[in-house]
Design an enzyme around this catalytic site. Structure first.
Site, PDB file in Angstrom:
ATOM      1  N   ARG A  33       0.846  -1.184   0.000  1.00 11.23           N
ATOM      2  CA  ARG A  33       0.000   0.000   0.000  1.00 11.23           C
ATOM      3  C   ARG A  33       0.881   1.233   0.000  1.00 11.23           C
ATOM      4  O   ARG A  33       2.007   1.204   0.535  1.00 11.23           O
ATOM      5  CB  ARG A  33      -0.903   0.023   1.239  1.00 11.23           C
ATOM      6  CG  ARG A  33      -2.056  -0.958   1.199  1.00 11.23           C
ATOM      7  CD  ARG A  33      -3.092  -0.583   0.124  1.00 11.23           C
ATOM      8  NE  ARG A  33      -4.232  -1.491   0.079  1.00 11.23           N
ATOM      9  CZ  ARG A  33      -4.397  -2.455  -0.826  1.00 11.23           C
ATOM     10  NH1 ARG A  33      -3.494  -2.654  -1.767  1.00 11.23           N
ATOM     11  NH2 ARG A  33      -5.473  -3.212  -0.809  1.00 11.23           N
ATOM     12  N   HIS A  89      -1.843   0.723  -9.779  1.00 17.27           N
ATOM     13  CA  HIS A  89      -2.481  -0.266  -8.877  1.00 17.27           C
ATOM     14  C   HIS A  89      -3.100  -1.427  -9.677  1.00 17.27           C
ATOM     15  O   HIS A  89      -4.300  -1.696  -9.584  1.00 17.27           O
ATOM     16  CB  HIS A  89      -3.538   0.406  -7.985  1.00 17.27           C
ATOM     17  CG  HIS A  89      -3.865  -0.410  -6.764  1.00 17.27           C
ATOM     18  ND1 HIS A  89      -4.180   0.144  -5.543  1.00 17.27           N
ATOM     19  CD2 HIS A  89      -3.915  -1.760  -6.569  1.00 17.27           C
ATOM     20  CE1 HIS A  89      -4.435  -0.817  -4.665  1.00 17.27           C
ATOM     21  NE2 HIS A  89      -4.278  -1.994  -5.278  1.00 17.27           N
TER      22      HIS A  89
END
Ligand code: NDP
Ligand code: OXD
Length: 309
Positions: A224, A272
């Site tokens: 993350r 992502h």
């Protein structure tokens, strides 16, 4: 059993998931948010980037399922009902996708693809050496970390693991604790972050870690964005430790257009996409968890809310 699918901006994934759930089990009645029908009938919600607070609308909720491996988006929502189970969806496509992404990032750095692209532009024939031995340190040896480790080993690379509990995972030696992290990072040719985001792992990719990394090494962050201290990385790249960073996740997504990462010569940005949940594979896992919920069996990939993953 009424299940509401909340995948804002991913209408086709939601439709595919709903169709597959119906095909697997006729007793499942999927509804695609915002058409949730009578909130009293809803027993489960499948969510990804849901509007915070939404879960409060369903008074008879028995199960919340993340449509992916991460759950920090759900744990951060004060509307997540206490006392009901929360599960992740880790399906085969996610595992193979992540393995492919990390092997590709590590191989491109180790085998100098970036430099060969420049050589080609200059019509320059310039063979470069590479060491046979290459060690990759995986931070996080969970479902995804173990899948990546298998693929790296199959490509002939050495793998070390770092996790919370130590021991070994799938034959990969794992260590835990800050000192072990710095020691392992100082010997690794590539450091890959595959940790969940928790209070303990936030900002873990920082100047102390970069300070011990080898000259010429690679950092891959697929965990993350909040694992990474951004300014520390920019300074560290200036010292060639690491020499390159492949970043798939960011503190703010989409990465703002004026962010320095976009134009940094030693950073590769991907949006992502390291691993994407396949709705077909997800439907199998979700249907199985709904069946287990009904029969009172242990759920797959259940999250420990206290631990945060
Ligand atoms: P798991 O829950 O299966 O594994 C988590 C791993 O992290 C475990 O090995 C655990 O240690 C370790 N860990 C947790 N906390 C700590 C800590 N404080 N110190 C050291 N190690 C710790 O997760 P997954 O493998 O399924 O997924 C990992 C993450 O990958 C997700 O949470 C998500 O953030 C990210 N992800 C990114 C994607 C992308 O496209 N970029 C796609 C999918 C996931 P232990 O084994 O000891 O419990
Ligand atoms: C996930 C992700 O956690 O896509 O599944 O990041």
């Amino acid at each position: 059993m009424v299940v509401v699918i909340v995948l804002p901006g991913r209408r086709s994934d939601a439709r595919r998931l709903a169709d597959d759930l119906r095909a697997i089990d006729v007793s499942i009645e999927p509804r695609i948010w915002p058409e949730a029908g009578d909130p009293e009938e809803v027993e489960a919600v499948v969510a990804w980037k849901h509007p915070p607070g939404l879960l409060r609308e369903f008074p008879r909720l028995r199960l919340v399922l993340s449509f992916g491996a991460g759950v920090e988006h759900l744990l951060a929502d004060p509307g997540l009902p206490p006392g009901i189970p929360l599960v992740r969806t880790v399906e085969p496509g996610l595992l193979s996708g992540m393995a492919e992404y990390v092997v590709s990032a590590v191989a491109q750095h180790r085998r100098h693809w970036e430099a060969y692209r420049e050589d080609q532009r200059a019509a320059r024939w310039n063979p470069r050496n590479y060491e046979l031995s290459h060690t990759v340190l995986l931070l996080g040896m969970g479902r995804l970390g173990r899948s990546v480790a298998r693929a790296l080993k199959a490509a002939g690379l050495s793998v070390e693991g770092w996790n919370r509990t130590g021991g070994s995972a799938d034959g990969v030696p794992c260590r835990s604790g800050r000192d072990a992290l710095l020691d392992a990072a100082s010997r690794a040719d590539a450091v890959v972050c595959l940790l969940p985001l928790t209070g303990e792992t936030e900002n873990i990719l920082d100047r102390d870690l970069f300070g011990v990394m080898k000259e010429g090494s690679l950092l891959v962050n697929v965990g993350r964005g909040a694992h990474l201290v951004e300014n520390d990385l920019i300074e560290a790249l200036g010292r060639n430790r690491p020499a390159h960073a492949v970043l798939d996740v960011f503190r703010k997504e989409p990465l703002p257009g004026d962010h320095p990462f976009w134009s940094h010569p030693s950073i590769t940005v991907t949006p992502h996409v390291a691993a994407l949940t396949d709705p077909g594979g997800a439907a199998e896992r979700i249907a199985e968890n709904l069946r287990r919920l009904r029969s009172g069996e242990e759920l797959l990939d259940r999250v420990d809310r206290e631990r945060g993953y």
